[in-house]
Design an enzyme around this catalytic site. Structure first.
Site, mmCIF file in Angstrom:
data_model
loop_
_atom_site.group_PDB
_atom_site.id
_atom_site.type_symbol
_atom_site.label_atom_id
_atom_site.label_comp_id
_atom_site.label_asym_id
_atom_site.label_seq_id
_atom_site.Cartn_x
_atom_site.Cartn_y
_atom_site.Cartn_z
ATOM 1 N N ALA A 194 41.970 46.235 34.356
ATOM 2 C CA ALA A 194 42.281 46.313 35.772
ATOM 3 C C ALA A 194 41.937 44.966 36.404
ATOM 4 C CB ALA A 194 41.477 47.430 36.408
ATOM 5 N N GLY A 240 41.157 48.595 31.225
ATOM 6 C CA GLY A 240 42.403 49.317 31.503
ATOM 7 C C GLY A 240 43.501 48.987 30.498
ATOM 8 N N GLU A 278 42.797 51.140 27.593
ATOM 9 C CA GLU A 278 43.121 52.516 28.009
ATOM 10 C C GLU A 278 44.637 52.740 28.051
ATOM 11 O OE1 GLU A 278 40.569 51.819 31.378
ATOM 12 O OE2 GLU A 278 39.342 53.560 30.881
ATOM 13 N N GLU A 304 33.799 47.356 30.823
ATOM 14 C CA GLU A 304 33.451 47.743 32.195
ATOM 15 C C GLU A 304 31.947 47.717 32.450
ATOM 16 O OE1 GLU A 304 35.643 49.294 30.279
ATOM 17 O OE2 GLU A 304 37.456 49.786 31.426
HETATM 18 N N1 DAK Z 1 41.301 40.752 36.260
HETATM 19 C C1 DAK Z 1 41.674 39.657 36.952
HETATM 20 N N2 DAK Z 1 41.839 38.445 36.405
HETATM 21 C C2 DAK Z 1 41.595 38.318 35.111
HETATM 22 C C3 DAK Z 1 41.174 39.425 34.304
HETATM 23 C C4 DAK Z 1 41.043 40.687 34.935
HETATM 24 N N3 DAK Z 1 40.697 41.790 34.277
HETATM 25 N N4 DAK Z 1 40.988 38.980 33.044
HETATM 26 C C5 DAK Z 1 41.281 37.668 33.054
HETATM 27 N N5 DAK Z 1 41.646 37.267 34.286
HETATM 28 C C6 DAK Z 1 42.042 35.932 34.721
HETATM 29 C C7 DAK Z 1 40.848 34.993 34.800
HETATM 30 O O1 DAK Z 1 40.174 35.150 36.039
HETATM 31 C C8 DAK Z 1 41.529 33.648 34.677
HETATM 32 O O2 DAK Z 1 42.138 33.334 35.920
HETATM 33 P P1 DAK Z 1 41.959 31.843 36.576
HETATM 34 O O3 DAK Z 1 40.509 31.628 36.651
HETATM 35 O O4 DAK Z 1 42.663 30.946 35.594
HETATM 36 O O5 DAK Z 1 42.658 31.954 37.902
HETATM 37 C C9 DAK Z 1 42.659 33.914 33.691
HETATM 38 O O6 DAK Z 1 42.858 35.343 33.715
HETATM 39 C C10 DAK Z 1 42.322 33.517 32.259
HETATM 40 O O7 DAK Z 1 41.091 34.130 31.893
HETATM 41 P P2 DAK Z 1 39.820 33.299 31.391
HETATM 42 O O8 DAK Z 1 39.829 31.916 31.951
HETATM 43 O O9 DAK Z 1 38.625 34.140 31.633
HETATM 44 O O10 DAK Z 1 40.126 33.189 29.829
HETATM 45 P P3 DAK Z 1 39.076 33.153 28.642
HETATM 46 O O11 DAK Z 1 39.859 32.838 27.436
HETATM 47 O O12 DAK Z 1 37.916 32.297 28.974
HETATM 48 O O13 DAK Z 1 38.539 34.661 28.510
HETATM 49 C C11 DAK Z 1 38.723 37.058 28.483
HETATM 50 C C12 DAK Z 1 39.438 35.707 28.194
HETATM 51 C C13 DAK Z 1 39.756 38.172 28.303
HETATM 52 C C14 DAK Z 1 37.597 37.258 27.463
HETATM 53 C C15 DAK Z 1 38.140 37.023 29.914
HETATM 54 O O14 DAK Z 1 39.194 36.646 30.807
HETATM 55 C C16 DAK Z 1 37.606 38.342 30.353
HETATM 56 O O15 DAK Z 1 36.510 38.740 29.956
HETATM 57 N N6 DAK Z 1 38.348 39.023 31.261
HETATM 58 C C17 DAK Z 1 37.886 40.236 31.889
HETATM 59 C C18 DAK Z 1 38.044 41.354 30.939
HETATM 60 C C19 DAK Z 1 37.488 42.628 31.532
HETATM 61 O O16 DAK Z 1 36.298 42.692 31.887
HETATM 62 N N7 DAK Z 1 38.378 43.623 31.633
HETATM 63 C C20 DAK Z 1 37.971 44.872 32.131
HETATM 64 C C21 DAK Z 1 38.359 44.924 33.572
HETATM 65 S S1 DAK Z 1 37.647 46.356 34.298
HETATM 66 C C22 DAK Z 1 38.255 52.129 38.051
HETATM 67 C C23 DAK Z 1 39.553 51.991 37.687
HETATM 68 C C24 DAK Z 1 39.835 51.257 36.590
HETATM 69 C C25 DAK Z 1 38.862 50.612 35.883
HETATM 70 C C26 DAK Z 1 37.576 50.754 36.273
HETATM 71 C C27 DAK Z 1 37.257 51.511 37.344
HETATM 72 N N8 DAK Z 1 37.971 52.822 39.228
HETATM 73 C C28 DAK Z 1 38.548 52.242 40.398
HETATM 74 C C29 DAK Z 1 36.994 53.827 39.243
HETATM 75 C C30 DAK Z 1 39.196 49.743 34.830
HETATM 76 C C31 DAK Z 1 38.450 48.648 34.800
HETATM 77 C C32 DAK Z 1 38.768 47.540 34.025
HETATM 78 O O17 DAK Z 1 39.748 47.455 33.314
#
Ligand code: DAK
Length: 269
Positions: free
Chosen positions: A63, A108, A111, A131
């Site tokens: 997400a 997400g 998921e 998360e």
């Molecule tokens: N959201 C927004 N932007 C994202 C992103 C994300 N999930 N993942 C990556 N990006 C963006 C980065 O901010 C960066 O943007 P700029 O800084 O260039 O503008 C670009 O994508 C490239 O990412 P990185 O520079 O970070 O690239 P790296 O190779 O260094 O790292 C990575 C890749 C995949 C390891 C890293 O980007 C990362 O850890 N990303 C976050 C992954 C993550 O934590 N995903 C889970 C998201 S939470 C809910 C509903 C749904 C959910 C939860 C609650 N409710 C409302 C109750 C679901 C939650 C999730 O999915």
């Protein structure tokens, strides 16, 4: 377009197309996937679906964190509802859905893959539910579908630590059932989906529906449901065609998708 829809033969290909943010899911992307699914449902010639991500790096990094950061609990719930509705719809979609996981499938994104029927991964793919590292919990079904697809132990490891695993570990855990070199993944996924698209549509949809029940509800009732549905298959033209083709040593030619919900009961072939 944040999500592209293309037809490749009898397969509808959905591509998450925000590679700069690693195809992170925003509410507008979720709404667009829903619209594309409406379109696919209205197109009988689209008999199977493949979902993949644009770019070299990600299937979907979860997400959109920028979008979620300042959400109130009410807004968070509404967003989670959007995600849940989409995942439930994919899981219950009356056509087979294949995830071609071409890179990161996190949060997400993992998921979304879990809601699909068959998961194929590039050898470079990475999976995780990070998360917990953001101070939240999986919100699009991850606390349930990961354990159902793999095992309780593997799921707890991933959701509690937030760690990522590679495609080989995902394969061993049953999170994916195919791994291919990155450059071959989409062709392999389309090939598999084309095979499914050539199958008996009603029987595929019913097999999917019943298999989805396997880990929930009343086992005896699920088996009774299978018995009735098995009998109903003998009211479809595809049953006769499938068996005739086997006996005549030829490839079956199954019927077109009929939009009528009474499809099976209306035909006696
Ligand atoms: N959201 C927004 N932007 C994202 C992103 C994300 N999930 N993942 C990556 N990006 C963006 C980065 O901010 C960066 O943007 P700029 O800084 O260039 O503008 C670009 O994508 C490239 O990412 P990185 O520079 O970070 O690239 P790296 O190779 O260094 O790292 C990575 C890749 C995949 C390891 C890293 O980007 C990362 O850890 N990303 C976050 C992954 C993550 O934590 N995903 C889970 C998201 S939470 C809910 C509903 C749904 C959910 C939860 C609650 N409710 C409302 C109750 C679901 C939650 C999730 O999915």
């Amino acid at each position: 377009m944040p999500v592209d829809l293309e037809r490749r033969g009898a397969v509808a290909l959905l591509t998450l197309n925000q590679p700069k943010v690693l195809n992170a899911l925003s509410p507008s992307m979720i709404e667009q996937i829903e619209q594309h699914l409406d379109e696919i449902e209205g197109a009988p010639a689209a008999r199977a679906v493949v979902i993949t991500g644009a770019g070299e790096r990600a299937f979907c990094a979860g997400a959109d964190i920028k979008n979620m950061r300042t959400a109130s609990p009410i807004e968070a719930r509404a967003f989670a509802r959007l995600g849940h509705d989409l995942m439930d719809r994919i899981e219950g979609f009356a056509r087979p859905v294949v995830a071609a996981v071409n890179g990161f499938a996190l949060g997400g994104g993992c998921e979304l893959a879990l809601a699909c029927d068959i998961r194929m991964a590039a050898d470079s793919a990475r999976f995780g539910q990070p998360e917990i590292t953001l101070g939240i919990i999986p919100g699009f079904g991850g606390t349930q579908r990961l354990a159902r697809t793999t095992s309780l132990g593997f799921a707890k490891d991933l959701v509690l630590t937030g760690r990522m695993v590679d495609a080989e570990v995902a394969l061993r855990a049953g999170l994916v059932t195919h791994v291919h070199p990155r450059e071959e993944l989409l062709a392999k996924a389309l090939e598999l989906a084309e095979g499914l698209a050539g199958g008996p549509a009603w029987a595929l949809a019913e097999t999917k529906r019943l298999t989805n029940l396997a880990l929930s509800g009343d086992h005896a009732r699920n088996l009774a449901n299978e018995l009735d549905t098995f009998a109903l298959a003998f009211a479809t033209p595809d049953q006769r065609e499938g068996m005739d083709a086997f006996l005549e040593k030829r490839t079956p030619s199954f019927a077109d998708i009929d939009d009528s919900p009474n499809d099976a009961t209306g035909e006696t072939a």
